[in-house]
Design a protein around this motif. Structure first.
Motif, PDB file in Angstrom:
ATOM      1  N   ILE A  50       0.861  -1.541   0.013  1.00 46.71           N
ATOM      2  CA  ILE A  50      -0.135   0.106   0.079  1.00 46.71           C
ATOM      3  C   ILE A  50       0.789   1.380  -0.012  1.00 46.71           C
ATOM      4  O   ILE A  50       0.425   2.077  -0.751  1.00 46.71           O
ATOM      5  N   ASP A  51       1.925   1.047   0.852  1.00 53.65           N
ATOM      6  CA  ASP A  51       2.683   2.293   0.796  1.00 53.65           C
ATOM      7  C   ASP A  51       3.316   2.717  -0.590  1.00 53.65           C
ATOM      8  O   ASP A  51       3.613   4.043  -0.804  1.00 53.65           O
ATOM      9  N   ALA A  52       3.889   1.586  -1.023  1.00 56.80           N
ATOM     10  CA  ALA A  52       4.357   1.707  -2.716  1.00 56.80           C
ATOM     11  C   ALA A  52       3.482   2.432  -3.502  1.00 56.80           C
ATOM     12  O   ALA A  52       3.528   3.067  -4.236  1.00 56.80           O
ATOM     13  N   LEU A  53       2.099   2.224  -3.480  1.00 58.40           N
ATOM     14  CA  LEU A  53       0.848   2.605  -4.269  1.00 58.40           C
ATOM     15  C   LEU A  53       0.706   4.060  -3.911  1.00 58.40           C
ATOM     16  O   LEU A  53       0.609   4.711  -4.546  1.00 58.40           O
ATOM     17  N   LEU A  54       0.639   4.427  -2.474  1.00 57.41           N
ATOM     18  CA  LEU A  54       0.506   5.659  -1.965  1.00 57.41           C
ATOM     19  C   LEU A  54       1.473   6.587  -2.413  1.00 57.41           C
ATOM     20  O   LEU A  54       1.235   7.861  -2.476  1.00 57.41           O
ATOM     21  N   ALA A  55       2.607   6.196  -2.819  1.00 55.91           N
ATOM     22  CA  ALA A  55       3.706   6.990  -3.343  1.00 55.91           C
ATOM     23  C   ALA A  55       3.518   7.717  -4.661  1.00 55.91           C
ATOM     24  O   ALA A  55       4.016   8.611  -5.295  1.00 55.91           O
ATOM     25  N   LYS A  56       2.453   7.112  -5.545  1.00 58.43           N
ATOM     26  CA  LYS A  56       2.087   7.625  -6.734  1.00 58.43           C
ATOM     27  C   LYS A  56       0.680   7.910  -6.563  1.00 58.43           C
ATOM     28  O   LYS A  56      -0.443   7.468  -7.249  1.00 58.43           O
ATOM     29  N   PRO A  57       0.084   9.012  -5.874  1.00 58.59           N
ATOM     30  CA  PRO A  57      -1.322   9.336  -5.687  1.00 58.59           C
ATOM     31  C   PRO A  57      -2.201   9.482  -6.968  1.00 58.59           C
ATOM     32  O   PRO A  57      -3.314   9.380  -7.138  1.00 58.59           O
ATOM     33  N   GLU A  58      -1.376  10.094  -7.965  1.00 60.56           N
ATOM     34  CA  GLU A  58      -2.117  10.364  -9.155  1.00 60.56           C
ATOM     35  C   GLU A  58      -2.597   9.156 -10.076  1.00 60.56           C
ATOM     36  O   GLU A  58      -3.341   9.463 -10.904  1.00 60.56           O
ATOM     37  N   GLU A  59      -2.027   8.064  -9.823  1.00 61.45           N
ATOM     38  CA  GLU A  59      -2.401   6.974 -10.489  1.00 61.45           C
ATOM     39  C   GLU A  59      -3.395   6.020  -9.499  1.00 61.45           C
ATOM     40  O   GLU A  59      -3.706   4.844 -10.124  1.00 61.45           O
ATOM     41  N   LEU A  60      -3.628   6.279  -8.120  1.00 59.88           N
ATOM     42  CA  LEU A  60      -4.312   5.639  -7.412  1.00 59.88           C
ATOM     43  C   LEU A  60      -5.819   6.221  -7.123  1.00 59.88           C
ATOM     44  O   LEU A  60      -5.953   7.192  -6.774  1.00 59.88           O
ATOM     45  N   LEU A  61      -6.685   5.168  -6.844  1.00 58.79           N
ATOM     46  CA  LEU A  61      -8.085   5.749  -6.293  1.00 58.79           C
ATOM     47  C   LEU A  61      -8.290   4.600  -5.112  1.00 58.79           C
ATOM     48  O   LEU A  61      -8.161   3.480  -5.516  1.00 58.79           O
TER      49      LEU A  61
END
Length: 152
Positions: A50-61
């Motif tokens: 999750i932390d890795a995904l949160l590092a790219k908030p523009e790509e995540l919902l």
């Protein structure tokens, strides 16, 4: 016009703090049910993922499928779309398909089911997580504090 309406709806959903009252039964019993075994196609993610995904908030919902009282009592991620599991079907037109989606519930059970449902509709679901599991692994959950009542 439709894109502007969709954007406005998403922003509104993300910015509106979900408040609710816990049921009397939850207060009376104080028991927390044991989480059911995870049995969904949507991968159950851990804190590092999750932390890795949160590092790219523009790509995540992040879609939190819990009730508002659960979110206000337990907390969630800093920015998320609040769509209760039972209302997911009605919200489909407003969920962007170009973003990677992570679904959230308390222990990932409802999140896994929601992730499977979204994936079946063509959404790019990358995983599910339990807000409480994330916090137990050392992740920081944002607690929502309801505003004090206004004095008359």
């Amino acid at each position: 016009m439709i894109k502007n309406t969709t954007t406005l709806f998403l922003l509104t959903m993300m910015l509106v703090s979900p408040f609710g009252l816990a049921t009397a039964a939850e207060h009376a019993h104080g028991n927390k049910p044991e989480p059911k075994p995870y049995s969904y196609k949507t991968p159950k993610l851990n804190r590092a993922q999750i932390d890795a995904l949160l590092a790219k908030p523009e790509e995540l919902l992040i879609i939190d499928v819990r009730r508002p009282d659960e979110v206000s009592k337990i907390g969630s991620f800093p920015v998320y779309l609040s769509v209760q599991a039972k209302e997911l079907e009605a919200a489909l037109p407003f969920i962007p398909k170009e973003r990677s989606i992570v679904t959230v519930s308390n222990h990932a059970g409802r999140a896994g089911a929601a992730g499977d449902a979204l994936a079946e509709k063509g959404f790019k679901v990358v995983g599910a997580i339990g807000s409480q599991n994330y916090e137990e692994e050392g992740g920081k959950i944002t607690k929502i504090v309801p505003p004090a009542p206004k004095a008359h």
